[in-house]
Every structure is written in C-alpha cells, then in structure tokens.
Design an enzyme around this catalytic site. Structure first.
Site, PDB file in Angstrom:
ATOM      1  N   HIS A 355     -18.608 -17.602   9.043  1.00 44.24           N
ATOM      2  CA  HIS A 355     -18.267 -16.487   8.158  1.00 44.24           C
ATOM      3  C   HIS A 355     -17.135 -16.766   7.193  1.00 44.24           C
ATOM      4  O   HIS A 355     -16.689 -15.873   6.482  1.00 44.24           O
ATOM      5  CB  HIS A 355     -17.878 -15.248   8.966  1.00 44.24           C
ATOM      6  CG  HIS A 355     -18.989 -14.664   9.748  1.00 44.24           C
ATOM      7  ND1 HIS A 355     -19.823 -13.685   9.247  1.00 44.24           N
ATOM      8  CD2 HIS A 355     -19.435 -14.941  10.986  1.00 44.24           C
ATOM      9  CE1 HIS A 355     -20.721 -13.358  10.165  1.00 44.24           C
ATOM     10  NE2 HIS A 355     -20.504 -14.115  11.228  1.00 44.24           N
ATOM     11  N   LYS A 543     -11.182  -2.940   0.903  1.00 42.46           N
ATOM     12  CA  LYS A 543     -11.469  -4.105   1.735  1.00 42.46           C
ATOM     13  C   LYS A 543     -10.151  -4.559   2.344  1.00 42.46           C
ATOM     14  O   LYS A 543      -9.100  -4.047   1.986  1.00 42.46           O
ATOM     15  CB  LYS A 543     -12.081  -5.239   0.906  1.00 42.46           C
ATOM     16  CG  LYS A 543     -11.291  -5.523  -0.397  1.00 42.46           C
ATOM     17  CD  LYS A 543     -11.914  -6.612  -1.237  1.00 42.46           C
ATOM     18  CE  LYS A 543     -13.109  -6.189  -2.049  1.00 42.46           C
ATOM     19  NZ  LYS A 543     -14.382  -6.660  -1.549  1.00 42.46           N
ATOM     20  N   ARG A 544     -10.212  -5.545   3.266  1.00 42.55           N
ATOM     21  CA  ARG A 544      -8.963  -6.059   3.794  1.00 42.55           C
ATOM     22  C   ARG A 544      -8.084  -6.608   2.675  1.00 42.55           C
ATOM     23  O   ARG A 544      -8.586  -7.085   1.660  1.00 42.55           O
ATOM     24  CB  ARG A 544      -9.249  -7.152   4.832  1.00 42.55           C
ATOM     25  CG  ARG A 544      -9.639  -6.593   6.174  1.00 42.55           C
ATOM     26  CD  ARG A 544      -8.543  -5.741   6.787  1.00 42.55           C
ATOM     27  NE  ARG A 544      -7.462  -6.550   7.293  1.00 42.55           N
ATOM     28  CZ  ARG A 544      -7.298  -6.861   8.572  1.00 42.55           C
ATOM     29  NH1 ARG A 544      -8.123  -6.373   9.493  1.00 42.55           N
ATOM     30  NH2 ARG A 544      -6.311  -7.629   8.965  1.00 42.55           N
ATOM     31  N   LYS A 549      -8.862 -12.175  -2.068  1.00 42.64           N
ATOM     32  CA  LYS A 549      -9.657 -11.032  -2.554  1.00 42.64           C
ATOM     33  C   LYS A 549      -9.070 -10.458  -3.851  1.00 42.64           C
ATOM     34  O   LYS A 549      -9.672  -9.641  -4.520  1.00 42.64           O
ATOM     35  CB  LYS A 549      -9.752  -9.958  -1.476  1.00 42.64           C
ATOM     36  CG  LYS A 549     -10.546 -10.409  -0.233  1.00 42.64           C
ATOM     37  CD  LYS A 549     -10.648  -9.310   0.799  1.00 42.64           C
ATOM     38  CE  LYS A 549     -11.245  -9.755   2.124  1.00 42.64           C
ATOM     39  NZ  LYS A 549     -12.715  -9.862   2.093  1.00 42.64           N
ATOM     40  N   THR A 651     -19.797  -7.638   2.018  1.00 38.06           N
ATOM     41  CA  THR A 651     -20.843  -6.662   2.354  1.00 38.06           C
ATOM     42  C   THR A 651     -20.493  -5.313   1.724  1.00 38.06           C
ATOM     43  O   THR A 651     -21.379  -4.503   1.473  1.00 38.06           O
ATOM     44  CB  THR A 651     -20.990  -6.504   3.885  1.00 38.06           C
ATOM     45  OG1 THR A 651     -19.695  -6.449   4.465  1.00 38.06           O
ATOM     46  CG2 THR A 651     -21.778  -7.656   4.468  1.00 38.06           C
ATOM     47  N   LYS A 655     -22.808  -2.260  -0.239  1.00 42.42           N
ATOM     48  CA  LYS A 655     -22.733  -0.812   0.021  1.00 42.42           C
ATOM     49  C   LYS A 655     -22.538  -0.049  -1.283  1.00 42.42           C
ATOM     50  O   LYS A 655     -23.172   0.983  -1.524  1.00 42.42           O
ATOM     51  CB  LYS A 655     -21.585  -0.500   1.000  1.00 42.42           C
ATOM     52  CG  LYS A 655     -21.831  -1.049   2.394  1.00 42.42           C
ATOM     53  CD  LYS A 655     -20.568  -1.072   3.257  1.00 42.42           C
ATOM     54  CE  LYS A 655     -20.783  -2.033   4.425  1.00 42.42           C
ATOM     55  NZ  LYS A 655     -19.528  -2.431   5.069  1.00 42.42           N
TER      56      LYS A 655
END
Ligand code: 26V
Length: 812
Positions: A355, A543-544, A549, A651, A655
């Site tokens: 992952h 998100k985290r 990111k 992911t 969504k």
C-alpha cells in the site's frame, strides 16, 4: 425483514416496552438506537448461523483478509440499507417522532484504522458479502480506536477514543473460540525417531478471545464475519504452581502487559517505528488468526495438504506478514509436516498487498527483538532466509550484493516486505501506476525473480455506503434516470452518460448538491459558529495530514488568492469555501504545524471583512468515516494533489468522484485511471508526473530557493510565513514550515507545482461559472465512477488471486 412500515412501527414500539420498559413518549434516542440494532441482530442471527453451516457443508473455499486496521465507521444505517429497509425505517421512525439522523448519532464510529488502508479493508468486507463470497476479516479489537482530534488554539490535541464506552451492539464475544498465543521463552530442540522436534518452554501465554461482528451484505447475501481478537490474561500463564514467592505481583505485571496488546491502535500511518508492543500486536493477530483458520478448516475433515484449495489469506500491507512463519510453525511443529511441503502450502495460501512506496513506512524488525519475543518464529524466519539465500546465490552466482539486497534477514533486521513477497504467491499494488512503480523500481529485484507473482488490483470503494447511503438524494435521481440495476452492477452507472446533456437532469443533480452543501453549512455553523455561503464553490481536501499529500500546496494557493484580493478587492472570483479535515500522527511535528497554519489562515481570512464574502476557510475537527459521509456529498471540487508517484492509489478521490465532485489532481495513484476514463475536460490535472519527479530525485536540478526567487507570488506567500502581517502575529511564527520548504529543498515539490496548481484553479473558477457545463462534467464523473466500486476490485481479487467463486445458498 419487516413487511411494511406499520409492521415495523408496531414491532418497534412493542420492543421498547418489552425490553427497556419505556414507552414511546419516554424513550431517548439512545433507547431507540439500542432497540433498532437489537432488532437487526435478531433478524440476522439465523442467517448468520446458516451461512457458517453452508460454508462448512459445501466446503467452500474461504478467504481471510488479515489486517491490523478495519476502519468501519458506523453500522446501523449501512446494515439497514443492505437489508433493504433503510427508507422504511427512516419513515417509520419519523412518524413515531424520531429523526433517524439523530438516532444514528448515538453510535460511536468504529475507528479501528488510520486512513486509506483501514477503510479499504472495510469496503472489501462489504463487497465480499454483497457478492456472496465466503470472505472474512481478521483484526484486533482495540479498546481505543484512532484518537479523537480536538483543535485548541489552532493546534491538534489528541484525546483517547474510548469507542466501547456505551457498549458495542454489533459484536458477539465468543470465549468458546479462544486460542492461546505465546510470547518469549526458549526453544528446546530434541531428536525423536530421527526427526527434530522443537518445543518452546518458559513462554508467557496470552488468551486471545474473539469478538465476532456480522458483515451484512446487500440483498440476500450471506452473513460473513469480522473476527476481532482481544488479548486477555490467563489464570496460569507461566505453567507453574501458584503460591511461589512474588508470583502475585508478577501476575499483576503480566496481566497489565497482556491487556496492553489490544489496547490501542498505533496512530501512525506513514512511519515505521520498531516498537516492541507493535510487534506483539502483529504476532498476536497472526497467531490467533491462523490458529482459528486452521481450526475452522479442521472441521472439514480434510488433510492439511488440501488447505490451499479451501483457504486463502490476504495480508493487508506487511503488518500481518508473520502469518507466513506462523503457518509454517503450525504445519511443522503441530502437524508433523516437513519443511518443503509446509513451505509449498504456505506459499499457495498467502497473498500480499502493498500500500505504500514511502521507504520510511517499510517495516524492518530488529532481529534481536524478534528472537527474544518470538524465538521459534525467529528460527523459522532464519531458515527461510538461509534457503532463500541459497536459491538466490544459485540464480545470481556472481552477484553477492544482489543476494544481500534481496535477503529476508540482513543488517540485523528482518525485512517484512521481502518475507511477504518470497513467502506468498502474489504481490499486488493498488493502482496501475503504483504497481508499475513496484515492478520497475521499488521491488525491481523481486519482479525479475518472480514476475508471475506481480499483479495490479486498483482499489475501490463500496458504492453502497458512499453513494446509496451517504447521498440518498443523488441515488434517488440516478434511479429515476437509469433504474436500479446499477446497485447490483455499479458499472452500469455508465448509462448516466446519456443524461449528461439533459438540462432537467442537470438541474436536479445541482439541486441535490445544493441541499448537501446546505446541510454541511449547517454542520459548520453548529460546530464552529461560522456562516458559510452554500452557493459558494465548496473546495475540499480531507485525508490524513502528510507532507506528500501536500495540504501545504492548497494553503499556499489560498494565501495567494487572499493576497490578490487584498491587492484588488474588486477581483472577480467565484466565491469559495475551502474545507479541510485531517488528523496528523501525534509524533509528526511538521504535520501538526501545518494544521496550525491552516487554522491560522482560516481565522485571518474568515475574520477579514474585506474578503470573507468571497473566501472562507474551514478546518473540520476530528475527520472520521461518519464525518466523511457528511462532507463528501457536499463537495464541488476534490483536492487530490499528492506529489506524483507518492500516493499509492487514494480512495477519497473515488468517493468524491462518485458524488459528482470534480477533481483537481496530479497524475498520481488512481487519478491516472480516472483521467484515462474522463479525459482532460472533466477533471483538472496539473503538475509534475511520476517520471519527472523521479528524474529530479535521480539527477537533481530542483532548487526551492530558485522558485522562491523567480516567482513573486511564491516569494510573497513564503515570506508571510515568517513576517508579522496578514498571517503571522509574530516574527518567524512558521519558520519551521518555511525551512522545511526552502532550506531542506522541499522533497515534495510544492513550489515546483505551485504555478500549475494556480492555473488549474483558474480553470476551475472559469468552469464553475458555466453551470450547465459544470453539471455535465459532474454527471460524467458519477457515470464513470462505477469502475471504482470495490465490487469490481473484489471480483478481480477473487478470480485472479484467491480463486474463489461466489457461494450459492439454498437457491438464494
Ligand atoms: C503504515 C504504517 C507504516 C509503519 C507501521 C505502522 C503503519 C500503520 C499504518 C500504515 C498505513 C499506511 C499505508 C496506507 O494507508 N496506505 C494507503 O493505502 C490506501 C489503500 O490502498 C491507498 O489508497 C493510499 O494511497 C495509501 O496511502
């Protein structure tokens, strides 16, 4: 389940009185929640038992998804939905005076995961059951889930998440299915009739007690099981007589240390730390889980050589890799298998999903720690390594450095990814780009050795929770437009393409979006007292929090907009509401500083009358599954802006797409596949691609200081981090962030991608002004999102890795 609304109302009211002794008028929301969940349990009990009997009688192959994390969220609404009675119950309760939304707030989120990896496991369970596969989850019943986040003075503060405080209506404790897990001790080797026998003595025994959660799929599905293990102390852990001196205190120490095993979820999602307790948790999961799998298999009365025909084990990242040596141990020590045969069985049973390519997340356990805590497992790993080295040396006789590079045990460390690839028959990445990077770069040596083991399984999300349940308004519109077949066959969302130009449909979709935005605006007002304009463009990044990111890129863009507006208050921009939600690992300093920065910027902008009609910034506290369900349906724009090559899949991106948001994103993870389907017109792609990023790493040539010196927008924004003014109240307030970007030359290329990002947002602004065209794009996003249903993903896992067929039950 209930024939009709009236039957439900009657049964419900009766149970309130019978079970809790309260009347409808007296009942609290919590009473209502208890009764409702109890009614579901009663309804499914028989099906649950029947499922297990069928699996046993038909000797179906079963897959066990081993994961340290299952980020389930709440179950009430989803269970009702999958049972086909959600609307009926909602209406019935409303008529009895109880809004369903308030009832479901009674349930604590099961937050037994950090982020994507844990939520993926939960989506997979839903798809497995809904598609009638015999597939179960194996995890840990943490007493405390992921911490609860509070924002105090702009900073993240972590509080324990005691999610079990009010009890858990969905679990069944099964002490009859308990097993023993052993730690420490010494291995004694004996020879009996020419065979070596290994026995561990002076170990410390722990009782693993399972709590089973029924996994209710959609329609007439089987009821699968999520088995979560809890660690409890044994009465006689040391196998010695009571009453020895000091034994009472020794017992108390033991008991405390045992309970800590299933006490809390590690809140780090990106950084490996060689903590003993984490290793204990991992072995606890693997040993209890594998013993339980073998016990269930035992009931089939088949020889263990048949195990690969009846059992598949998928390990979610390397965290449960100890499944491999544990299965070897049980086959060899407890069942008399020879090494080769045991290895062959293990290899056929286990598959591994990777992952992340972040090297700092790759697990490597110190050999000494493994040796002491798990002496027999250590011996087995050593033997795996010894044999692997021989195999490698034969294959690459002149490349000793390659042998060391690939070995399982090297440099006093055990490399879990190597063990997982070598010990299983399959390794998959979670999006096309990610799998290519694994093959060509990160796991290149292994790809050359075992090319047939590598495969891609692009992630997915359950469209039942993330569209049908979270966005009932949109789901109803889809039903009106294309019928309901898509619910069972999500790819058929594709038929929406034909409606994308239909102006009436566009209007309806827009109306649903507006309602969802109003609902989120209300939530923001309730929680923070801030008014946001539901007609503004909702631009969302949840998100985290992690440097890769790039929440920072988003903040820098906001600051730039702010600067432009201050310069030119008449600037014509579409009003925007920027929404963030993110938890940072408690030990991740920079991530926490970024949270503080977002909140500081938010406070300044929201309090500045000159701009706050057109610009708002909101940081939503405690991002979680249930909050995601409120936020995502309200998004116009989805931010998926990781440095290319770093986000394995993502992911959240899926969504948002499924809920009709348009993506601003880099060519990373599954964004690449989204782009392939949607084309450049229906999403906003910008920035370096994975290859360019790689080139910079290899050849150098990137200078953050140069970016700063050559782009006045960047210069201004960076300076604002350290000079008192619009953002900082004192000098050097965000020096740490400033330095991480400039002095440490920003390994995530925030500044490099800044310009492209600003341009992408200019395009967003322009596109949003053309309402029909925007709606068309939104509909096309929804139409193409079926490919990202986890149903598709699970079908691929089932046919290509697990070799599993759907189960037929009594003609259902
Ligand atoms: C990683 C680690 C690493 C060190 C030990 C503790 C620990 C605990 C959890 C994690 C999880 C990080 C991996 C993860 O969540 N990866 C995400 O997986 C998603 C599902 O495949 C994927 O969509 C995201 O891109 C990826 O970041």
């Amino acid at each position: 389940m209930f024939k009709d609304k009236e039957t439900f109302k009657h049964a419900f009211t009766k149970q309130l009185v019978d079970k809790l002794g309260v009347t409808l008028e007296e009942a609290t929301e919590s009473d209502v929640y208890k009764i409702l969940s109890g009614m579901i349990r009663e309804q499914i009990g028989r099906d649950w038992a029947e499922t297990n009997t069928t699996y046993k009688e038909q000797k179906e192959k079963q897959v066990y998804y081993f994961s340290m994390e299952f980020l389930i969220g709440r179950l009430l609404g989803n269970n009702l939905l999958n049972l086909g009675v959600l609307n009926l119950v909602k209406e019935g309760l409303a008529e009895l005076g109880y809004p369903f939304e308030e009832v479901e707030e009674q349930e604590s989120d099961a937050g037994l995961g950090n982020g994507g990896l844990g939520r993926l496991a939960a989506c997979f369970l839903d798809s497995l059951a809904s598609l009638q596969y015999a597939g179960h989850g194996t995890g840990i019943r943490y007493k405390y889930g992921l911490f609860e986040q509070k924002i105090l003075d702009g900073n993240q503060v972590e509080l324990p998440d005691y999610w079990l405080q009010k009890g858990n209506e969905w679990e069944v404790r099964r002490p009859d299915k308990q097993v023993e897990v052993r730690f420490w001790g010494n291995v004694v080797t004996r020879e009996v009739q020419g065979r070596l026998i290994f026995e561990t003595v002076q170990y410390e025994a722990v009782r693993a007690v399972p709590y089973d959660v029924p996994i209710i799929g959609f329609g007439h599905s089987p009821i699968n099981t999520l088995r979560l293990w809890s660690a409890e102390s044994m009465m006689d852990p040391f196998r010695q007589p009571y009453g020895q001196e000091g034994s009472y205190y020794r017992y108390l120490d033991y008991s405390r240390s045992v309970e800590s095993i299933s006490e809390f979820l590690y809140p780090d999602d990106s950084h490996y730390e060689g903590k003993l307790l984490r290793l204990k948790q991992q072995y606890f999961l693997c040993s209890a889980g594998v013993q339980s799998v073998l016990r269930t298999f035992g009931k089939l009365n088949l020889p263990l050589t048949e195990l690969p025909k009846k059992v598949a084990i998928q390990i979610n990242d390397t965290h449960p890799t100890l499944v491999i040596p544990e299965l070897m141990r049980l086959l060899i020590d407890d069942n008399g298998f020879g090494w080769d045969e045991a290895w062959d069985i293990t290899n056929q049973v286990v598959g591994y999903t990777n992952h992340t390519i972040l090297s700092e997340a790759l697990e490597k356990w110190p050999q000494q720690m493994v040796k002491e805590l798990l002496p027999r497992i250590y011996m087995i790993i050593e033997e795996i390594d010894r044999r692997f080295r021989i195999q490698l040396s034969e294959r690459y006789p002149d490349q000793p450095e390659r042998v060391s590079r690939m070995a399982v045990a090297e440099n006093n460390q055990i490399r879990m990814a190597h063990l997982a690839i070598h010990g299983g028959h399959s390794i998959n990445g979670v999006a096309a780009l990610h799998t290519e990077i694994l093959k060509k770069r990160e796991m290149k040596d292994f790809y050359e050795l075992y090319p047939e083991r590598f495969n891609n399984k692009t992630n997915g999300i359950t469209h039942r929770r993330w569209l049908l349940y979270a966005n009932p308004g949109l789901a109803a519109l889809v039903n009106d437009c294309i019928g309901t077949r898509w619910i069972k066959h999500p790819q058929e969302l594709n038929s929406l393409i034909k409606c994308c130009e239909d102006s009436r449909f566009q209007d309806e979709v827009a109306k649903v979006k507006s309602r969802n935005k109003e609902r989120l605006a209300q939530y923001i007002l309730d929680k923070q007292g801030i008014v946001v304009n539901p007609d503004s463009l909702f631009d969302i990044q949840v998100k985290r929090l992690h440097a890769y990111k790039r929440q920072l890129l988003n903040v820098f863009h906001i600051l730039h907009l702010y600067n432009q507006l201050k310069e030119n208050p008449q600037m014509d921009i579409v009003p925007r509401t920027f929404v963030f939600g993110a938890k940072a690992a408690p030990s991740y300093y920079l991530a926490k500083r970024i949270i503080k920065l977002i909140n500081t910027v938010a406070a300044r902008i929201n309090g500045d009358k000159a701009v706050n009609e057109v610009l708002k910034v909101i940081f939503l506290e405690n991002y979680s599954v249930s909050l995601a369900e409120k936020i995502i349906p309200a998004a116009d724009v989805s931010e998926q802006i990781s440095t290319a090559s770093k986000e394995a899949s993502g992911t959240g991106n899926m969504k948002f797409m499924m809920n009709g948001a348009l993506t601003v994103g880099t060519m990373d993870g599954a964004n690449v596949e989204m782009h392939e389907m949607l084309g450049g017109d229906n999403m906003f792609i910008f920035g370096l691609n994975a290859e360019q990023v790689q080139n910079f790493y290899q050849c150098g040539g990137y200078s953050a200081w140069d970016m700063y010196n050559s782009d006045s927008r960047i210069h201004e924004v960076m300076d604002q981090l350290i000079t008192p003014g619009l953002i900082c109240s004192q000098a050097n307030e965000f020096q740490d962030i400033y330095q991480s970007i400039l002095d440490h030359n920003d390994e995530y290329f925030v500044l490099k991608d800044f310009s492209g990002y600003v341009e992408a947002h200019l395009k967003v602004d322009l596109a949003y002004r053309n309402k029909p065209d925007w709606q068309k794009k939104a509909i096309l996003n929804i139409a193409h999102s079926g490919k990202f249903s986890s149903d598709c993903t699970i079908r691929e896992y089932a046919s290509e890795i697990w070799r599993l067929n759907p189960v037929r039950r009594n003609g259902k």
